[in-house]
Design a protein around this motif. Sequence first.
Motif, PDB file in Angstrom:
ATOM      1  N   ARG A 289      83.870  88.709  64.203  1.00  0.00           N
ATOM      2  CA  ARG A 289      84.144  89.022  62.781  1.00  0.00           C
ATOM      3  C   ARG A 289      84.802  87.841  62.066  1.00  0.00           C
ATOM      4  O   ARG A 289      84.633  87.672  60.861  1.00  0.00           O
ATOM      5  N   SER A 290      85.559  87.048  62.814  1.00  0.00           N
ATOM      6  CA  SER A 290      86.224  85.905  62.175  1.00  0.00           C
ATOM      7  C   SER A 290      85.239  84.785  61.846  1.00  0.00           C
ATOM      8  O   SER A 290      85.551  83.861  61.109  1.00  0.00           O
ATOM      9  N   ILE A 291      84.029  84.887  62.408  1.00  0.00           N
ATOM     10  CA  ILE A 291      83.045  83.804  62.247  1.00  0.00           C
ATOM     11  C   ILE A 291      81.956  84.164  61.241  1.00  0.00           C
ATOM     12  O   ILE A 291      81.442  83.306  60.529  1.00  0.00           O
ATOM     13  N   VAL A 292      81.597  85.467  61.165  1.00  0.00           N
ATOM     14  CA  VAL A 292      80.361  85.832  60.465  1.00  0.00           C
ATOM     15  C   VAL A 292      80.586  86.255  59.013  1.00  0.00           C
ATOM     16  O   VAL A 292      81.706  86.570  58.605  1.00  0.00           O
ATOM     17  N   ASP A 293      79.490  86.291  58.264  1.00  0.00           N
ATOM     18  CA  ASP A 293      79.545  86.628  56.837  1.00  0.00           C
ATOM     19  C   ASP A 293      80.232  87.976  56.618  1.00  0.00           C
ATOM     20  O   ASP A 293      79.873  88.976  57.265  1.00  0.00           O
ATOM     21  N   ASP A 294      81.176  87.980  55.713  1.00  0.00           N
ATOM     22  CA  ASP A 294      81.870  89.203  55.301  1.00  0.00           C
ATOM     23  C   ASP A 294      82.495  89.951  56.482  1.00  0.00           C
ATOM     24  O   ASP A 294      82.805  91.132  56.380  1.00  0.00           O
ATOM     25  N   GLY A 311      74.970  92.682  69.285  1.00  0.00           N
ATOM     26  CA  GLY A 311      74.791  93.209  67.931  1.00  0.00           C
ATOM     27  C   GLY A 311      74.354  92.130  66.954  1.00  0.00           C
ATOM     28  O   GLY A 311      74.139  90.973  67.327  1.00  0.00           O
ATOM     29  N   PHE A 312      74.211  92.555  65.703  1.00  0.00           N
ATOM     30  CA  PHE A 312      73.715  91.664  64.661  1.00  0.00           C
ATOM     31  C   PHE A 312      74.811  91.316  63.658  1.00  0.00           C
ATOM     32  O   PHE A 312      75.691  92.131  63.378  1.00  0.00           O
ATOM     33  N   ALA A 313      74.724  90.106  63.121  1.00  0.00           N
ATOM     34  CA  ALA A 313      75.617  89.680  62.043  1.00  0.00           C
ATOM     35  C   ALA A 313      74.879  88.585  61.282  1.00  0.00           C
ATOM     36  O   ALA A 313      73.760  88.206  61.664  1.00  0.00           O
ATOM     37  N   ARG A 314      75.480  88.110  60.200  1.00  0.00           N
ATOM     38  CA  ARG A 314      74.816  87.037  59.432  1.00  0.00           C
ATOM     39  C   ARG A 314      75.684  85.788  59.385  1.00  0.00           C
ATOM     40  O   ARG A 314      76.918  85.877  59.354  1.00  0.00           O
ATOM     41  N   LEU A 315      75.006  84.647  59.369  1.00  0.00           N
ATOM     42  CA  LEU A 315      75.683  83.358  59.195  1.00  0.00           C
ATOM     43  C   LEU A 315      75.038  82.701  57.982  1.00  0.00           C
ATOM     44  O   LEU A 315      73.831  82.414  58.015  1.00  0.00           O
ATOM     45  N   ASN A 316      75.805  82.519  56.931  1.00  0.00           N
ATOM     46  CA  ASN A 316      75.263  81.995  55.667  1.00  0.00           C
ATOM     47  C   ASN A 316      74.046  82.793  55.186  1.00  0.00           C
ATOM     48  O   ASN A 316      73.066  82.227  54.701  1.00  0.00           O
ATOM     49  N   PRO A 484      88.457  75.715  67.277  1.00  0.00           N
ATOM     50  CA  PRO A 484      87.982  77.074  66.986  1.00  0.00           C
ATOM     51  C   PRO A 484      87.676  77.296  65.505  1.00  0.00           C
ATOM     52  O   PRO A 484      86.653  77.906  65.167  1.00  0.00           O
ATOM     53  N   ALA A 485      88.506  76.756  64.625  1.00  0.00           N
ATOM     54  CA  ALA A 485      88.307  77.002  63.192  1.00  0.00           C
ATOM     55  C   ALA A 485      87.001  76.382  62.675  1.00  0.00           C
ATOM     56  O   ALA A 485      86.520  76.734  61.597  1.00  0.00           O
ATOM     57  N   GLU A 486      86.439  75.446  63.451  1.00  0.00           N
ATOM     58  CA  GLU A 486      85.195  74.778  63.022  1.00  0.00           C
ATOM     59  C   GLU A 486      83.938  75.521  63.493  1.00  0.00           C
ATOM     60  O   GLU A 486      82.808  75.137  63.172  1.00  0.00           O
ATOM     61  N   THR A 487      84.145  76.588  64.296  1.00  0.00           N
ATOM     62  CA  THR A 487      83.014  77.255  64.945  1.00  0.00           C
ATOM     63  C   THR A 487      81.968  77.717  63.933  1.00  0.00           C
ATOM     64  O   THR A 487      80.757  77.507  64.121  1.00  0.00           O
ATOM     65  N   ARG A 488      82.409  78.392  62.884  1.00  0.00           N
ATOM     66  CA  ARG A 488      81.453  78.927  61.902  1.00  0.00           C
ATOM     67  C   ARG A 488      80.588  77.804  61.311  1.00  0.00           C
ATOM     68  O   ARG A 488      79.363  77.915  61.262  1.00  0.00           O
ATOM     69  N   ASN A 489      81.244  76.718  60.916  1.00  0.00           N
ATOM     70  CA  ASN A 489      80.489  75.612  60.322  1.00  0.00           C
ATOM     71  C   ASN A 489      79.484  75.028  61.306  1.00  0.00           C
ATOM     72  O   ASN A 489      78.340  74.733  60.944  1.00  0.00           O
ATOM     73  N   MET A 490      79.930  74.856  62.556  1.00  0.00           N
ATOM     74  CA  MET A 490      79.031  74.292  63.569  1.00  0.00           C
ATOM     75  C   MET A 490      77.823  75.204  63.775  1.00  0.00           C
ATOM     76  O   MET A 490      76.688  74.734  63.871  1.00  0.00           O
ATOM     77  N   LEU A 491      78.082  76.509  63.848  1.00  0.00           N
ATOM     78  CA  LEU A 491      76.983  77.463  64.089  1.00  0.00           C
ATOM     79  C   LEU A 491      76.028  77.508  62.902  1.00  0.00           C
ATOM     80  O   LEU A 491      74.809  77.527  63.079  1.00  0.00           O
ATOM     81  N   ILE A 492      76.573  77.514  61.698  1.00  0.00           N
ATOM     82  CA  ILE A 492      75.710  77.571  60.508  1.00  0.00           C
ATOM     83  C   ILE A 492      74.809  76.331  60.459  1.00  0.00           C
ATOM     84  O   ILE A 492      73.605  76.414  60.235  1.00  0.00           O
ATOM     85  N   HIS A 493      75.419  75.188  60.709  1.00  0.00           N
ATOM     86  CA  HIS A 493      74.631  73.945  60.688  1.00  0.00           C
ATOM     87  C   HIS A 493      73.523  74.003  61.756  1.00  0.00           C
ATOM     88  O   HIS A 493      72.354  73.730  61.472  1.00  0.00           O
TER      89      HIS A 493
END
Length: 515
Positions: A289-294, A311-316, A484-493
């Motif tokens: 939840r800390s990584i994915v959209d909303d 499960g499913f979630a969204r990234l960007n 860890p705080a960079e995880t979302r950006n790395m995954l989206i890219h």
Amino acid sequence: MSLTKKTSDLKKRMRDALMGGGQVAIEKQKATGKMTARERIIALVDPKSFHEYDLFVEHAGKDFNMGDKYLPGDGVITGTGTINGYPVCIYAQDFTVAGGSLGYMHAKKITKIMDHAMKLKVPIIGINDSGGARIQEGVNSLAGYGEIFYRNTQASGVIPQISVILGPCAGGAVYSPALTDFVFVVDKISKMFITGPEVIKTVLGEEISMEELGGARVQSEITGNAHFFAESEQECFDQIKTLCSFIPWNNIKKAEAFPKKPPRSRSYNIDKIFPTNPRQPYDVKDIIRSIVDDSEFFEVQSMFAANIVIGFARLNGHTAGFVANQPLVLAGVLDVDSSDKAARFIRYCDAFNIPLVTLVDLPGYLPGVDQEHAGVIRHGAKVLYAYSEATVPKMTVILRKAYGGGYIAMCSSHLKADFVFAWPTAEIAVMGPEGAANIIFRNEIKNAENPEEMRKLKIKEYKEKFANPYVAAAYGYVDAVVEPAETRNMLIHALEISAEKIEVRPNKKHGIPPF
Ligand code: HXC
């Protein structure tokens, strides 16, 4: 006859057919907290979108006085509609008509709408409320189920197949759902079994209620036959709509992209969720939840094999399928059930062009006689097979422990993950420091003046050498060690640059995965 008269004759015929099993049977159905079959379809699809076909189909039974019986629509409603604005084919069995049992024409209606779904390349949703093969129609009802199972198999991996169990379902009425992608159940209403309590009593002399044998909780927690559990039929239909928002309409399309949204970082902050003590468990769902959209994570099979989370979630805005070890349950180990759960989900995502994100924190496969005798070798192998087979973009993040077979199995670079990231807290090794030190330094520890001191020293030495991400990074097995705080950006890219990924596998009829 004038047009007006013909039209009013049509309307009368429709009124009769729409009454299903009649007022008394409808009231009986409602008294058990169930909607009628048509109400269910209306509650599920977009308002005013449902169009029914084959309303005037009549049953083909001849024996056991069936010839005189009127079974409106032969006990099943079929048609098309839309969900979230997209087309679906749908059928709902009507328990008020001969217990929703499946006769020859009932089956013909279902196979016809399944064939439509395959031609139109849209999902097929089956609402099951049926006593299974109609006993009076003998081999013709068995033939009907055979035709359905064949189509379920042909449609597998081509169009989404969604099954809803909304009543006591026996025999073929549960085998068809078992061949589909997702099974939805509702507390107190859904029951699934091959043979019901009566047969069990006759054959084995054992007494058990329908609920205990195959109720919604049993199917969600113990057997893993069900993927989604709801408290009410309406909640179940809302879950289906949410699922439909995450998945593509067929295996050629991608899931619809949504407007991008940041995570709700006040509620889900990695620094607060992830413990500093490496032995302390945490809820990996909060990390997701800390990584994915909303911070929206739509979990599948939440009550079964909770040591793995899928499960499913969204990234960007883009759908991704998440597979994550859950340190809160059995330290997140892989065992028979969690391997089955993960492997099937990985294959689903791969079949439907959904990129995979794997979060790793596990001590390995679960040891023990029970597991070995339950076939952890072949079940565990399913995870290796599923990840190796998958050609969708595969991103892995090693959060903490990645030991032994668990390291390899959880979408390592060796199973051809496209991107492997590790947090600085990652520990990538053949086994945990304690176990490893006891084996490789056995003699030093045994012969030391103070064995306990020596053990501690050797554990520390091992930890410094191996329990980190840098040895794996030095060999290029980890692509980047990330904060860890960079995880979302790395995954989206990684996800966005992989949008056109094409990976080819050797030509074959099909593989032979471990079952
Ligand atoms: C014909 C059936 C029927 C069936 C129910 N009914 N199942 N009619 N064939 N398979 C009828 C009942 O006779 C009854 O008719 C009405 O539906 C409602 O059923 P009840 O028994 O009153 O309801 P309930 O008490 O809720 O019990 C539901 C049930 C039970 C658990 C489903 O009916 C049951 O055990 N049915 C038989 C299940 C079964 O063994 N099916 C065959 C499976 S073999 P009236 O006229 O009285 O209202 C199979 C082959 C495929 O499916 C297997 C492939 C692998």
